[in-house]
Enzyme design. Structure first.
Site, short mmCIF file in Angstrom:
data_model
loop_
_atom_site.label_atom_id
_atom_site.label_comp_id
_atom_site.label_asym_id
_atom_site.label_seq_id
_atom_site.Cartn_x
_atom_site.Cartn_y
_atom_site.Cartn_z
N ARG A 234 -3.37 0.71 8.72
CA ARG A 234 -3.91 -0.09 9.47
C ARG A 234 -4.83 -0.03 10.57
O ARG A 234 -4.60 1.21 11.16
CB ARG A 234 -2.65 -1.02 9.97
CG ARG A 234 -1.93 -1.76 8.93
CD ARG A 234 -2.62 -2.84 8.40
NE ARG A 234 -1.94 -3.79 7.64
CZ ARG A 234 -1.60 -3.48 6.22
NH1 ARG A 234 -2.75 -2.37 5.54
NH2 ARG A 234 -0.82 -4.27 5.38
N GLU A 263 -11.08 -5.82 11.76
CA GLU A 263 -11.48 -6.18 9.94
C GLU A 263 -11.23 -7.52 9.62
O GLU A 263 -11.87 -7.99 8.72
CB GLU A 263 -10.74 -5.37 9.06
CG GLU A 263 -9.36 -5.60 8.82
CD GLU A 263 -8.59 -4.70 7.67
OE1 GLU A 263 -8.59 -3.53 7.83
OE2 GLU A 263 -7.93 -5.15 6.88
N HIS A 295 -10.73 -2.24 2.67
CA HIS A 295 -9.54 -2.43 2.36
C HIS A 295 -9.08 -2.61 0.98
O HIS A 295 -8.75 -3.47 0.42
CB HIS A 295 -9.02 -3.62 3.16
CG HIS A 295 -7.34 -3.61 3.36
ND1 HIS A 295 -6.84 -3.93 4.77
CD2 HIS A 295 -6.50 -3.06 2.50
CE1 HIS A 295 -5.66 -3.88 4.57
NE2 HIS A 295 -5.47 -3.38 3.53
P1 NAI Z 1 6.89 2.73 4.21
O1 NAI Z 1 7.60 1.80 4.90
O2 NAI Z 1 7.35 3.21 2.78
O3 NAI Z 1 6.39 4.24 5.08
C1 NAI Z 1 6.13 4.20 6.36
C2 NAI Z 1 6.90 5.44 7.14
O4 NAI Z 1 6.25 5.41 8.29
C3 NAI Z 1 8.30 5.39 7.23
O5 NAI Z 1 8.62 6.72 6.62
C4 NAI Z 1 8.64 5.20 8.50
O6 NAI Z 1 9.82 6.10 8.93
C5 NAI Z 1 7.44 5.76 9.20
N1 NAI Z 1 7.07 5.18 10.73
C6 NAI Z 1 7.63 3.98 11.07
N2 NAI Z 1 7.23 4.20 12.31
C7 NAI Z 1 6.65 5.39 12.51
C8 NAI Z 1 6.19 6.06 13.86
N3 NAI Z 1 6.15 5.22 15.12
N4 NAI Z 1 5.65 7.18 13.91
C9 NAI Z 1 5.49 7.71 12.69
N5 NAI Z 1 6.10 7.23 11.55
C10 NAI Z 1 6.53 6.07 11.53
O7 NAI Z 1 5.34 2.16 3.77
P2 NAI Z 1 4.31 2.44 2.87
O8 NAI Z 1 4.26 1.97 1.57
O9 NAI Z 1 4.25 4.05 2.90
O10 NAI Z 1 3.00 2.17 3.54
C11 NAI Z 1 2.47 2.43 4.72
C12 NAI Z 1 1.51 1.69 5.44
O11 NAI Z 1 0.24 1.64 4.36
C13 NAI Z 1 1.92 0.10 5.36
O12 NAI Z 1 2.56 -0.02 6.57
C14 NAI Z 1 0.39 -0.46 5.18
O13 NAI Z 1 0.20 -0.73 6.50
C15 NAI Z 1 -0.38 0.48 4.67
N6 NAI Z 1 -0.80 -0.08 3.45
C16 NAI Z 1 -2.14 -0.13 3.25
C17 NAI Z 1 -2.79 -0.46 2.00
C18 NAI Z 1 -4.28 -0.53 1.58
O14 NAI Z 1 -4.77 -1.16 0.55
N7 NAI Z 1 -4.98 0.20 2.52
C19 NAI Z 1 -1.92 -0.86 0.83
C20 NAI Z 1 -0.69 -0.78 1.14
C21 NAI Z 1 0.01 -0.37 2.46
#
Ligand code: NAI
Length: 329
Positions: A234, A263, A295
């Protein structure tokens, strides 16, 4: 159920049309973004289907509720755009697609990285003009580099595995250690240590009040000179003004971003005939060592199919009064 589908693009229609009849829902596609001016489109629909840059603040949710909407179905993983307290207050359940293709996003992070490391974007243009000179195309190997991965959720883990495949050393930071990552020999470190030891840093944590501007002036001070920074998570994880400063003084050597702090007013639109009023993205676009995509990390056939299936299934669960597997809040 009748679904008001906001911010609809051709690729959304293609993937949702494939599965719509299978679930028996009726979708009305609207190109309009969801905000306080477009809630009237949701009239006579029980479900609103929204994407990452649609606005679901208290005002919008209140209007949707008064127009008879009963469910918010996000067709994305992140939900920082939703005021969950307000959704609860108005008794509007919110469902999302927690996992669709983590590999799609992780592979895009590597696409950004490899383009920056091997300058294939420049080579492509040169060769099309019969310019076969190699001057200025010197790159760097990913093999042997130290990768720092912030957030080892579904996408971060997929990224770690690819990094290991390249022969990199992988360090991780997360609030919780993941056993699979430990078993692969990936070491968890404090965030400052990760910053100071990594040649390449890739962000995969969600945007929360704690992670906003995680990459700020102070964080950058801890990083190696010439570090490569990749953000497919993000935009607001990065404080853009600090990163621009660090690109100017060469502290940051490479920047690959698929997301940008402001964005909402830019991405998913063709603005090629317009004057971009945003000074920061305009400045970023001038650096030869910066690569920006709009994105699109999620945008693969596999991911779109899974997004459609999960979203329509989330809506069917609601219709059937079942437990909402992917409810948030
Ligand atoms: P997920 O929920 O599987 O993993 C997120 C990880 O971040 C978890 O392991 C969590 O413990 C960790 N986390 C939470 N707060 C934290 C902090 N303060 N410091 C360090 N780690 C922390 O999510 P996933 O599926 O891996 O997605 C991650 C991010 O990718 C989403 O939140 C979304 O914003 C972004 N995304 C972007 C896309 C794109 O098209 N560019 C598409 C899909 C997701």
């Amino acid at each position: 159920m009748r679904i008001a589908f906001y911010s609809a693009k051709s690729y959304d229609r293609d993937s949702f049309n494939l599965y719509e009849s299978q679930f028996g829902h009726q979708i009305t596609y609207f190109e309009a973004k969801l905000d306080k001016h477009s809630t009237s489109l949701a009239e006579e629909h029980e479900v609103v289907c929204a994407f990452v840059n649609d606005i679901l603040d208290k005002q919008v949710l209140k209007k949707l509720k008064s127009r008879g909407v009963k469910l918010i179905a996000l067709r994305c993983a992140g939900y920082n755009q939703v005021d969950l307290d307000a959704a609860k207050e108005f008794d509007l359940p919110v469902v999302r697609v927690p996992v669709y293709s983590p590999e799609a996003v992780a592979e895009h992070a590597f696409a950004l990285l490899l383009t920056l490391s091997r300058k294939t974007h420049k080579a492509y243009n040169r060769v099309r003009e019969s310019n076969f000179s190699l001057e200025g195309l010197t790159g760097f190997n990913l093999h042997g580099k130290t990768f720092g991965v912030v957030g080892t959720g579904a996408i971060g883990r997929a990224f770690c595995k690819i990094a290991l495949g390249f022969g990199g050393k992988v360090l991780a930071y997360d609030l919780f250690e993941n056993e699979e990552m430990n078993s692969l020999g990936i070491q968890y470190h404090g965030i400052k240590e990760l910053f100071s030891k990594s040649d390449i840093i890739s962000l995969h944590c969600p945007l929360t009040p704690e992670t906003k501007h995680l990459i700020n002036g102070e964080a950058i001070q801890h990083m190696k000179d010439g570090v490569a920074l990749v953000n497919t998570s993000r935009g607001a994880l990065i404080e853009t003004k600090s990163v621009i400063k660090a690109l100017k003084n060469r502290k940051i050597g490479y920047l690959g971003i698929d997301v940008y702090e402001q964005e909402e007013d830019l991405f998913f639109k063709n603005l090629s005939e317009q004057i971009i009023p945003d000074e920061q993205i305009s400045r970023l676009m001038t650096f030869p060592n910066v690569l920006i995509t709009g994105h699109q990390a999620f945008l693969t056939k596999e991911a779109l199919g899974q997004i459609a299936l999960t979203t329509l299934n989330n809506i069917s669960e609601f219709e059937d009064g079942k437990n909402l597997t992917n409810q948030i809040g």
